[in-house]
Design a protein around this motif. Structure first.
Motif, PDB file in Angstrom:
ATOM      1  N   UNK A  40       5.152  -2.002  -6.949  1.00 52.58           N
ATOM      2  CA  UNK A  40       6.430  -2.261  -6.704  1.00 52.58           C
ATOM      3  C   UNK A  40       6.243  -4.031  -6.368  1.00 52.58           C
ATOM      4  N   UNK A  41       7.218  -4.478  -6.501  1.00 51.04           N
ATOM      5  CA  UNK A  41       7.118  -6.171  -5.845  1.00 51.04           C
ATOM      6  C   UNK A  41       6.705  -5.939  -4.435  1.00 51.04           C
ATOM      7  N   UNK A  42       7.223  -5.520  -3.585  1.00 54.54           N
ATOM      8  CA  UNK A  42       6.376  -5.622  -2.249  1.00 54.54           C
ATOM      9  C   UNK A  42       5.129  -4.991  -2.095  1.00 54.54           C
ATOM     10  N   UNK A  43       4.648  -4.262  -3.051  1.00 58.95           N
ATOM     11  CA  UNK A  43       3.405  -3.701  -3.144  1.00 58.95           C
ATOM     12  C   UNK A  43       2.479  -4.824  -3.514  1.00 58.95           C
ATOM     13  N   UNK A  44       2.824  -5.499  -4.510  1.00 55.05           N
ATOM     14  CA  UNK A  44       2.354  -6.630  -5.168  1.00 55.05           C
ATOM     15  C   UNK A  44       2.025  -7.888  -4.113  1.00 55.05           C
ATOM     16  N   UNK A  45       3.116  -8.086  -3.586  1.00 51.36           N
ATOM     17  CA  UNK A  45       2.959  -9.062  -2.491  1.00 51.36           C
ATOM     18  C   UNK A  45       1.740  -8.731  -1.316  1.00 51.36           C
ATOM     19  N   UNK A  46       2.258  -7.376  -0.859  1.00 51.39           N
ATOM     20  CA  UNK A  46       1.024  -6.904   0.131  1.00 51.39           C
ATOM     21  C   UNK A  46      -0.114  -6.964  -0.498  1.00 51.39           C
ATOM     22  N   UNK A  47      -0.645  -6.876  -1.425  1.00 46.61           N
ATOM     23  CA  UNK A  47      -1.940  -6.840  -1.946  1.00 46.61           C
ATOM     24  C   UNK A  47      -2.433  -8.287  -2.326  1.00 46.61           C
ATOM     25  N   UNK A  58      -8.719   1.755  -9.149  1.00 44.06           N
ATOM     26  CA  UNK A  58      -9.001   2.728  -8.011  1.00 44.06           C
ATOM     27  C   UNK A  58      -8.735   1.929  -6.712  1.00 44.06           C
ATOM     28  N   UNK A  59      -9.001   0.609  -6.443  1.00 43.12           N
ATOM     29  CA  UNK A  59      -8.669  -0.244  -5.383  1.00 43.12           C
ATOM     30  C   UNK A  59      -7.285  -0.385  -5.322  1.00 43.12           C
ATOM     31  N   UNK A  60      -6.453  -0.738  -6.308  1.00 43.96           N
ATOM     32  CA  UNK A  60      -5.131  -0.865  -6.481  1.00 43.96           C
ATOM     33  C   UNK A  60      -4.337   0.381  -5.883  1.00 43.96           C
ATOM     34  N   UNK A  61      -4.746   1.429  -6.361  1.00 48.97           N
ATOM     35  CA  UNK A  61      -4.264   2.814  -6.036  1.00 48.97           C
ATOM     36  C   UNK A  61      -4.224   3.175  -4.551  1.00 48.97           C
ATOM     37  N   UNK A  62      -5.734   2.763  -3.923  1.00 50.53           N
ATOM     38  CA  UNK A  62      -5.992   2.978  -2.621  1.00 50.53           C
ATOM     39  C   UNK A  62      -5.046   2.081  -1.811  1.00 50.53           C
ATOM     40  N   UNK A  67      -0.431   0.562   1.718  1.00 51.39           N
ATOM     41  CA  UNK A  67       0.824   0.059   2.036  1.00 51.39           C
ATOM     42  C   UNK A  67       2.029   1.141   2.250  1.00 51.39           C
ATOM     43  N   UNK A  68       2.117   2.145   1.310  1.00 53.75           N
ATOM     44  CA  UNK A  68       2.923   3.101   1.583  1.00 53.75           C
ATOM     45  C   UNK A  68       2.961   3.800   2.789  1.00 53.75           C
ATOM     46  N   UNK A  69       1.911   4.240   3.341  1.00 54.97           N
ATOM     47  CA  UNK A  69       1.458   4.757   4.637  1.00 54.97           C
ATOM     48  C   UNK A  69       1.738   3.793   5.792  1.00 54.97           C
ATOM     49  N   UNK A  70       1.534   2.547   5.594  1.00 56.16           N
ATOM     50  CA  UNK A  70       2.050   1.536   6.751  1.00 56.16           C
ATOM     51  C   UNK A  70       3.401   1.472   6.727  1.00 56.16           C
ATOM     52  N   UNK A  71       4.211   1.613   5.798  1.00 58.53           N
ATOM     53  CA  UNK A  71       5.769   1.524   5.792  1.00 58.53           C
ATOM     54  C   UNK A  71       6.335   2.614   6.312  1.00 58.53           C
ATOM     55  N   UNK A  72       5.741   3.864   6.501  1.00 60.40           N
ATOM     56  CA  UNK A  72       6.281   4.840   6.960  1.00 60.40           C
ATOM     57  C   UNK A  72       6.139   5.039   8.420  1.00 60.40           C
ATOM     58  N   UNK A  73       5.212   4.222   8.882  1.00 60.72           N
ATOM     59  CA  UNK A  73       5.071   3.996  10.444  1.00 60.72           C
ATOM     60  C   UNK A  73       6.172   3.593  11.050  1.00 60.72           C
TER      61      UNK A  73
END
Length: 73
Positions: A40-47, A58-62, A67-73
């Motif tokens: 997503x755009x937000x994931x691209x920005x985070x990375x 592999x690293x992009x997926x990790x 990011x997704x785990x961090x956003x759930x907190x």
């Protein structure tokens, strides 16, 4: 004497995160190994805040999962 090594027309570079060799196909993005990870755009920005260069799939997926785990907190 013919060479038995296959020469790539794309640059072989290390993944900025793990160091594994990846074949960069920036000029042919849809065929690049990194395009298999749909970000997503937000994931691209985070990375992009963490890394400047190319990353392997592999690293992009990790990082996407981080990011997704961090956003759930």
């Amino acid at each position: 004497m013919p060479s038995t090594l296959k020469h790539s027309k794309h640059e072989i570079i290390p993944c900025e995160r793990c160091g594994n060799a990846i074949e960069c196909k920036a000029n042919s993005y849809t065929k690049c190994q990194c395009s298999v990870v749909q970000l997503s755009i937000n994931e691209v920005q985070y990375i992009s805040e963490l890394y400047d260069g190319c990353l392997c799939a592999k690293c992009l997926f990790e990082l996407q999962q981080d990011y997704r785990a961090e956003m759930r907190v």
